[in-house]
Design a protein around this motif. Structure first.
Motif, PDB file in Angstrom:
ATOM      1  N   GLY A 139       0.834  -1.194   0.000  1.00 24.31           N
ATOM      2  CA  GLY A 139       0.000   0.000   0.000  1.00 24.31           C
ATOM      3  C   GLY A 139       0.865   1.238   0.000  1.00 24.31           C
ATOM      4  N   ASN A 176       4.575  -5.059  10.260  1.00 26.24           N
ATOM      5  CA  ASN A 176       3.878  -5.709   9.158  1.00 26.24           C
ATOM      6  C   ASN A 176       3.917  -7.221   9.377  1.00 26.24           C
ATOM      7  OD1 ASN A 176       3.075  -4.653   6.249  1.00 26.24           O
ATOM      8  ND2 ASN A 176       3.956  -6.683   5.983  1.00 26.24           N
ATOM      9  N   GLU A 225      -1.917   4.877  10.397  1.00 23.66           N
ATOM     10  CA  GLU A 225      -2.531   4.186   9.271  1.00 23.66           C
ATOM     11  C   GLU A 225      -2.480   2.681   9.521  1.00 23.66           C
ATOM     12  OE1 GLU A 225      -0.659   5.177   5.605  1.00 23.66           O
ATOM     13  OE2 GLU A 225      -2.130   4.119   4.385  1.00 23.66           O
ATOM     14  N   ASN A 226      -3.612   2.036   9.347  1.00 22.67           N
ATOM     15  CA  ASN A 226      -3.684   0.588   9.549  1.00 22.67           C
ATOM     16  C   ASN A 226      -4.246  -0.068   8.304  1.00 22.67           C
ATOM     17  OD1 ASN A 226      -3.002   0.182  12.541  1.00 22.67           O
ATOM     18  ND2 ASN A 226      -4.479   1.863  12.547  1.00 22.67           N
ATOM     19  N   ALA A 227      -3.806  -1.266   8.058  1.00 25.59           N
ATOM     20  CA  ALA A 227      -4.279  -1.968   6.867  1.00 25.59           C
ATOM     21  C   ALA A 227      -4.378  -3.460   7.151  1.00 25.59           C
ATOM     22  CB  ALA A 227      -3.337  -1.713   5.693  1.00 25.59           C
ATOM     23  N   TRP A 253      -5.156  -7.149   4.717  1.00 26.82           N
ATOM     24  CA  TRP A 253      -5.396  -7.615   3.350  1.00 26.82           C
ATOM     25  C   TRP A 253      -5.462  -9.132   3.301  1.00 26.82           C
ATOM     26  CZ3 TRP A 253      -0.505  -6.346   4.971  1.00 26.82           C
ATOM     27  CH2 TRP A 253       0.490  -7.295   4.757  1.00 26.82           C
ATOM     28  N   ARG A 257      -7.595  -5.206  -0.101  1.00 29.40           N
ATOM     29  CA  ARG A 257      -6.860  -4.489   0.939  1.00 29.40           C
ATOM     30  C   ARG A 257      -7.778  -3.444   1.557  1.00 29.40           C
ATOM     31  NH1 ARG A 257      -1.341  -3.535   2.018  1.00 29.40           N
ATOM     32  NH2 ARG A 257      -1.002  -1.632   3.221  1.00 29.40           N
ATOM     33  N   ASP A 280      -7.629  -0.151   3.907  1.00 33.20           N
ATOM     34  CA  ASP A 280      -6.790   0.875   4.524  1.00 33.20           C
ATOM     35  C   ASP A 280      -7.648   1.771   5.404  1.00 33.20           C
ATOM     36  OD1 ASP A 280      -4.372   0.142   3.564  1.00 33.20           O
ATOM     37  OD2 ASP A 280      -4.162   1.759   2.107  1.00 33.20           O
ATOM     38  N   GLN A 336      -9.815  -1.722  -1.226  1.00 37.94           N
ATOM     39  CA  GLN A 336      -9.094  -1.705  -2.498  1.00 37.94           C
ATOM     40  C   GLN A 336      -8.979  -3.103  -3.099  1.00 37.94           C
ATOM     41  OE1 GLN A 336      -5.304   0.280  -1.539  1.00 37.94           O
ATOM     42  NE2 GLN A 336      -6.420   1.288   0.107  1.00 37.94           N
ATOM     43  N   SER A 362      -5.561   1.674  -5.547  1.00 37.57           N
ATOM     44  CA  SER A 362      -4.548   1.873  -4.511  1.00 37.57           C
ATOM     45  C   SER A 362      -4.588   3.328  -4.034  1.00 37.57           C
ATOM     46  CB  SER A 362      -3.154   1.501  -5.016  1.00 37.57           C
ATOM     47  OG  SER A 362      -2.905   2.070  -6.258  1.00 37.57           O
TER      48      SER A 362
END
Lengths: 669, 271
Positions: free
Chosen positions: A149, A311, A355-357, A359, A377, A379, A390, A412
Motif C-alpha cells: 500500500g 507488518n 494508518e492501519n491496513a 489484506w 486491501r 486501509d 481496495q 490503490s
C-alpha cells in the motif's frame, strides 16, 4: 526564496557538478563468474514473464540492468529501470522515475520493508542505491498486489544482499566521482552472516584543487549493512540498516543537506511445509535542511518524515496450485511539512497520521489454462478516519506454454503527498499528510496485455495497455511555491488525473548479442479546479512517445560492450503568450497551463567493460560515454529580455549534460 | 591507485569540459487577444494610473498608454471621488493627497468594461541602513545589497515592496513581510546583484564603479504581496481588479527612499 530561485540554485549546483566532476564507471554484479548464470537467468526470466500471473510486475534482472550504460558510469537501479516500457526517468538532473502517468512521488521505494523518501544523491543525479548492496528488486507498475500500500502509482521493492554463509568476499571500486567498498561473509558459519557496503564521493578533493571552488562543500555517502541469522532451516532473521546523506554548501553562507536513515528487522518463519510467517518492523527518518547566513541574515528551512511500521504477512500454500495470503500492517507517520527560522521568527507545520491496513490475497491456477492473482486491501487512516477498500485482481490465460493473455485492475491509495516545486522531484519538496482538508490520493488502474516467446526462449515479446484514473492529486495553487505559507494546506489544490497508454517490448535473450527494444505511447492529463480555468490539461510528466533500445554484446570472456538509446517526446511546458510591464519589469501572461512542449529528448550511451578473472581476485575496468553524440537535451526552458532581438525577448533552453566520459576500476576477491 | 588509473582519470576529467549549455529556442507563441493592463499607484503626493495592452511575445514591448478611459479615485472613508485626467505621457494623474490608514478605490471604465480595485494606505517606513558586501559563491564573488528598515508599529499586518533602481532606472523588486523582522523590529532585505567578474556578467545585472543604487520601500497589503510573489513565480498573478479579466494592480503606499553608490574595490568580503 522563490520557485525561480529554487530552480536557479538547483541548476547552479547541477551545473557545478557537471562541470567539475566527471564520470566514472563502476561495475555491476556481472563479473565473469556470473556470466554463465546470465544465460540461465535470462532464459528463466523470459519464461517467468510469460507465466507470471501478475500483470505489470517486473522482476528486475539486476545483472542485466547493471550491464547497461549509466550516467557517469554509476550503475543505478533507479536510472536503469527507466529503460523498461511504461517507466521513464524524470529527466536530466532528477533522480526519480515515473510509471504509467504517475509522478516519482507516487511511487513507494522500499528497502527490506523500510520506505525511503527521495532516495537520491546530488539533487537526483544518482540514486542512493549502491548497486553492490542490492540483490533483488521488483517493480509493480500495474495493479499492485494487495500486500503493498501507500503508493498510487507503483511499488519498487528492493532487498539488500545477505552475506555469504561459507566464505568472505570483498570488493572495492574507484571511480572519478566516488569510491565504494563491499564485504560479506560468515560470522558464524551457516548461522550468522554480515554484508556491508559503503560509498563516499570525493568531489571535494577536486573542488579544493580549484581556487574558485575551494569553499564549496559537495559530498555524499551511503552505508548499508545486513545481518542474517539462520538458527534453523525454518527461521531466518534479517536486520538491515541503511543511511545516506548529502552535504552541499558554500562556505558558511549557504548549505543544503538531506538524507535517509532506515532500518528494519525481518523474521521469516516456516511452520510445516505450507505455512509461513513474515514479520517486519521498520523505521525511516528523512531529514532535508537548507540554511543561509548572508550579511547577518539567518534563515533555516527544515522538513522531516518519520515512519515506523510493523507488518505481518502469512502465506498458506493449500497445494502447489493454490496459495492464500493474509496480512496486517500498522504504521505511524509523522511529517514536518516545514520548519522555518527567519531571524527571530520560527514557524512549523507538523502532522501525524496513524494508518492501519489488512489484506487477503489468493494466487492460484484454475482448470483450462486460467490463473488468478486476487486480493483485497482495507486501509484505515487518520482520526476521521478515511476507510478505503481496495480490490486488486490479475487474471492470466495461457494460450499454450509460449503465449499468454493477461488482464487486471486495482485500486490503490496514498496518504503521504509530496508536492513538487518544479517539473521534477527535488529533495526539498514539501510533504502533506492526509488530514481533514487533504484527502488520500487514490488511483484506479485497468490493464490488459499479451506476452509470448519463442520455444527456446531466445526471444520474448509483450504488449500491455492501461487506463488509469487518479483522484485527490495535489499541486500548488497558481502563483504559490514551497515558501508561500507555512500551512501547506492553504497553498495547495486537489484535483483529478488520468492516464492511458500502450507498451510494447521485444527482447533478445541469448547469443552474444542480447538486449531489448521498448516503445510506450501514452497520454497523461490533470484537472484541478482553480488551475487552467478548471479544464483538463496535459500533465507536466506527460510524454507521448518513449522509445528505448538496449544492446549488450559479449566479445569473448573479457570484453563486454553495451549501448542504449532513448527517445522521449518533449514534455508539456507552461509558456507565456503575451508580455507586459509591472513597475518597469517585464512580466509574462500564461493563458493556459502546459499548452506548449519542449523539444524532444534523445541520447546514446555507450559502455565497455574489461574483466580479468584470476585465481584469487577479479579486476574490472569499465569505460563509458554518456550522451555519445552530445545532444543537448532540455532541462529548463525560460524566457528573458534580450535587447539584441527585435522582439526584445527570447526563449532559452538550459541543458545539463554534454558528452560525459567515464572510467572506473574494481577489484574483487 | 596505480599510475595507469591516475592517467585515465585525469584524461577523463579533461574530456569533461563539454558539460552544460544554454541555447536559444525558436519558439512559436500562441495568439491571444490583447488584455488590458492597469498600473495604479496612490501616494501622499497624488495618484498615477497607467493603462496599456499586453504585447505578443514576438513583438517589441508596446508601452503606448491608453487614454480612452474614465478613471476615478474614491476615498472610501470620506466618500470623496476624484476624476483623474491623462497627462502628456498618457498617465492618468491626480494631485489629491492621500492619508495613511484610509482605504481607496480605483475605478477604470473603458468601453463597456469597468475594473475596480481597493487598497489601504500604509504609513511610510524608515530606512535605517543600506550597504554592499561581496559574498562568496561557488563560481565567483557577488555583490549583495542589504537594506534595513523599520515599519510603522501601527501597520502590524503590513507587507513591504522593495524596488531597487540603478541610476534611476528599475533594476529589480522583491517583497518582505513581518517574518523578516528581528527582535528590534528591523527588517532586512538582501538582493544579489552583480558578479565581481563583470566580463561574465549579464548586462541587465552588472554594476559598475559609481553606479547609484536606490531602494524605494513601501508598505503594502498582503493581497498586493501575494500578487507580486505570484508574478515572481511565473504566474500571471491573482486578479486584483473586479470586472472582466485584466492584468495589473492598484497599490496605495508611502514610499521611502535611500541611495548608496557602488564602489567594488571598497566592499567588505564575506566568505
Amino acid at each position: 526564496m522563490t520557485r525561480a530561485a529554487i530552480i536557479r540554485s538547483k541548476l547552479l549546483l547541477l551545473c557545478l557538478i557537471a562541470a567539475i566532476s566527471t564520470a566514472h564507471a563502476e561495475i555491476s554484479d556481472s563479473l565473469a563468474d556470473h556470466r554463465l548464470q546470465e544465460v540461465v537467468v535470462t532464459g528463466t526470466a523470459a519464461r517467468a514473464r510469460i507465466t507470471n500471473s501478475q500483470i505489470g510486475a517486473e522482476r528486475l534482472e539486476l545483472h542485466t540492468l547493471a550491464a547497461t550504460p549509466a550516467f557517469a558510469g554509476e550503475a543505478d537501479i533507479l536510472k536503469s529501470i527507466a529503460l523498461l516500457p511504461g517507466v521513464r526517468a524524470e529527466g536530466d538532473g532528477a533522480g526519480g522515475f515515473e510509471v504509467r502517468g504517475g509522478t516519482a512521488a507516487q511511487n513507494r521505494v522500499m528497502l527490506d520493508g523500510a520506505t525511503l523518501f527521495s532516495p537520491t544523491h546530488v539533487m537526483g543525479i544518482f540514486s542512493t542505491f549502491n548497486d553492490r548492496a542490492i540483490n533483488r528488486a521488483t517493480l509493480f507498475k500495474g495493479p499492485i498486489p494487495a500486500a503493498y500500500g501507500g503508493a498510487s502509482s507503483s511499488v519498487l521493492e528492493t532487498a539488500l544482499a545477505p552475506g555469504g554463509m561459507e566464505r568472505w568476499h570483498a570488493s572495492g571500486t574507484v571511480g572519478i566521482l566516488a569510491a565504494k567498498i563491499a564485504a560479506d561473509g560468515p560470522i558464524v558459519a551457516d548461522r550468522l552472516s554480515l554484508a556491508v557496503t559503503a560509498r563516499r564521493s570525493y568531489v571535494d578533493a577536486f573542488l579544493k584543487m580549484v581556487p574558485k571552488y575551494r569553499s564549496t562543500v559537495m559530498n555524499f555517502y551511503d552505508v548499508t549493512a545486513k545481518l542474517r541469522f539462520t538458527p534453523s532451516s525454518r527461521h531466518t532473521l534479517d536486520a538491515s540498516f541503511f543511511i545516506s546523506h548529502d552535504n552541499m554548501a558554500v562556505g558558511s553562507i549557504m548549505g543544503m543537506y538531506w538524507g535517509n536513515i532506515a532500518g528494519s528487522v525481518n523474521w521469516l518463519a516456516r511452520a510445516g511445509n505450507r505455512l509461513s510467517f513474515a514479520t517486519t518492523a521498520a523505521f525511516t527518518s528523512y531529514n532535508p535542511k537548507m540554511a543561509m547566513d548572508v550579511m547577518d541574515m539567518n534563515q533555516e528551512m527544515k522538513g522531516l518524515v518519520n515512519t515506523g511500521s510493523i507488518n505481518e504477512r502469512i502465506t498458506f500454500e493449500l497445494s502447489d496450485l493454490h496459495t492464500f495470503e493474509a496480512g496486517v500492517r500498522s504504521e505511524l507517520v509523522r511529517v514536518k511539512s516545514a520548519e522555518w527560522t527567519v531571524g527571530i521568527t520560527h514557524e512549523r507545520d507538523v502532522r501525524s497520521l496513524w494508518e492501519n491496513a489488512a489484506w487477503i490475497g489468493y494466487n492460484g491456477q484454475m482448470p483450462d489454462h486460467w490463473e488468478v492473482a486476487a486480493g483485497l486491501r482495507l486501509d484505515v487512516a487518520g482520526r476521521k478516519p478515511y476507510v478505503d477498500l481496495q480490490p486488486r485482481v490479475s487474471v492470466k490465460y495461457s494460450i499454450n506454454e509460449l503465449h499468454s493473455l493477461k488482464a487486471g485492475g486495482g485500486v490503490s491509495t496514498q496518504t503521504i503527498h509530496s508536492i513538487r516545486s518544479g517539473t521534477t522531484s527535488f529533495p526539498f519538496d514539501r510533504y502533506a499528510l492526509t488530514s481533514s482538508a487533504v484527502r488520500p490520493e487514490r488511483s484506479v488502474q485497468y490493464a490488459t496485455g499479451y506476452a509470448g516467446m519463442t520455444s527456446d526462449a531466445a526471444f520474448d515479446w509483450s504488449a500491455e495497455a492501461y487506463w488509469k484514473t487518479m483522484s485527490n492529486v495535489y499541486d500548488y495553487r497558481d502563483g504559490c511555491n514551497t515558501f508561500s505559507d507555512i500551512d501547506i494546506e492553504r497553498i495547495i489544490l486537489g484535483g483529478r488525473g488520468r492516464s492511458y497508454g500502450a507498451e510494447l517490448m521485444l527482447r533478445k535473450n541469448s547469443g552474444r548479442l542480447t538486449g531489448w527494444i521498448s516503445y510506450t505511447i501514452s497520454r497523461t492529463q490533470t484537472r484541478i479546479p482553480g488551475i487552467n480555468d478548471g479544464k483538463w490539461y496535459d500533465a507536466t510528466n506527460d510524454r507521448r512517445h518513449d522509445i528505448t533500445v538496449t544492446a549488450i554484446y559479449s566479445l569473448g570472456s573479457a570484453w563486454n560492450l553495451s549501448a542504449s538509446w532513448i527517445y522521449l517526446s518533449g514534455h508539456p511546458l507552461t509558456a507565456p503568450d503575451v508580455k507586459y510591464e509591472v513597475s518597469g519589469i517585464t512580466c509574462y501572461y500564461y493563458s493556459r497551463r502546459n499548452s506548449y512542449h519542449t523539444p524532444p529528448t534523445h541520447r546514446l550511451d555507450l559502455a565497455a567493460t574489461y574483466t580479468h578473472t584470476g585465481r584469487r581476485a577479479t579486476y574490472q575496468w569499465s569505460f563509458g560515454v554518456f550522451n555519445a553524440y552530445c545532444r543537448y537535451n532540455p532541462y529548463l526552458v525560460y524566457f528573458e529580455n534580450d535587447p539584441s532581438k527585435p522582439s526584445g525577448t527570447r526563449a532559452v533552453q538550459q541543458s545539463l549534460y554534454g558528452l560525459i566520459p567515464s572510467v572506473s576500476y574494481t577489484l574483487s576477491f | 591507485m596505480n599510475p595507469a588509473a591516475s592517467r585515465i582519470i585525469f584524461l577523463t576529467l579533461a574530456a569533461c569540459a563539454l558539460c552544460s549549455c544554454s541555447k536559444e529556442l525558436d519558439f512559436e507563441y500562441h495568439y491571444i487577444p490583447p488584455l488590458t493592463v492597469i498600473e495604479g499607484e496612490l501616494t501622499p503626493a497624488g495618484a498615477k494610473v497607467g493603462i496599456t495592452l499586453t504585447t505578443p511575445m514576438g513583438e517589441p514591448m508596446d508601452r503606448t498608454r491608453l487614454t480612452d478611459a474614465t478613471v476615478t479615485l474614491t476615498d472610501l472613508t470620506t466618500g470623496l471621488t476624484t476624476a483623474l485626467t491623462p497627462d502628456s505621457d498618457g498617465f492618468f494623474r491626480s494631485s489629491a493627497g492621500s492619508t495613511a490608514g484610509r482605504d481607496y478605490r480605483l475605478s477604470v471604465s473603458r468601453g463597456e468594461a469597468t475594473y475596480e480595485a481597493d487598497a489601504g494606505m500604509f504609513s511610510p517606513v524608515t530606512i535605517t541602513g543600506m550597504e554592499f558586501s561581496w559574498i562568496r559563491m561557488p563560481y565567483d564573488y557577488v555583490a549583495a545589497l542589504r537594506v534595513q528598515f523599520t515599519g510603522n508599529p501601527a501597520d502590524a499586518d503590513a507587507c513591504y515592496w522593495i524596488k531597487l533602481l540603478r541610476n534611476g532606472e528599475i533594476y529589480s523588486w522583491g517583497t518582505l513581510d513581518s517574518r523578516a523582522a528581528d527582535a528590534s523590529g528591523t527588517l532586512t532585505y538582501i538582493a544579489i546583484t552583480s558578479r565581481r567578474d563583470t566580463d561574465e556578467e549579464d548586462d541587465a545585472t552588472v554594476l559598475f564603479e559609481g553606479d547609484v543604487m536606490t531602494a524605494e520601500i513601501a508598505g503594502i497589503s498582503a493581497a498586493m504581496r501575494d500578487y507580486l510573489e505570484a508574478l515572481a513565480n511565473d504566474s500571471s498573478g491573482p486578479a486584483m481588479f473586479a470586472g472582466p479579466r485584466c492584468l495589473g494592480y492598484f497599490c496605495a503606499n508611502s514610499p521611502a527612499t535611500r541611495s548608496v553608490t557602488f564602489h567594488p574595490a571598497d566592499l567588505p568580503i564575506q566568505e
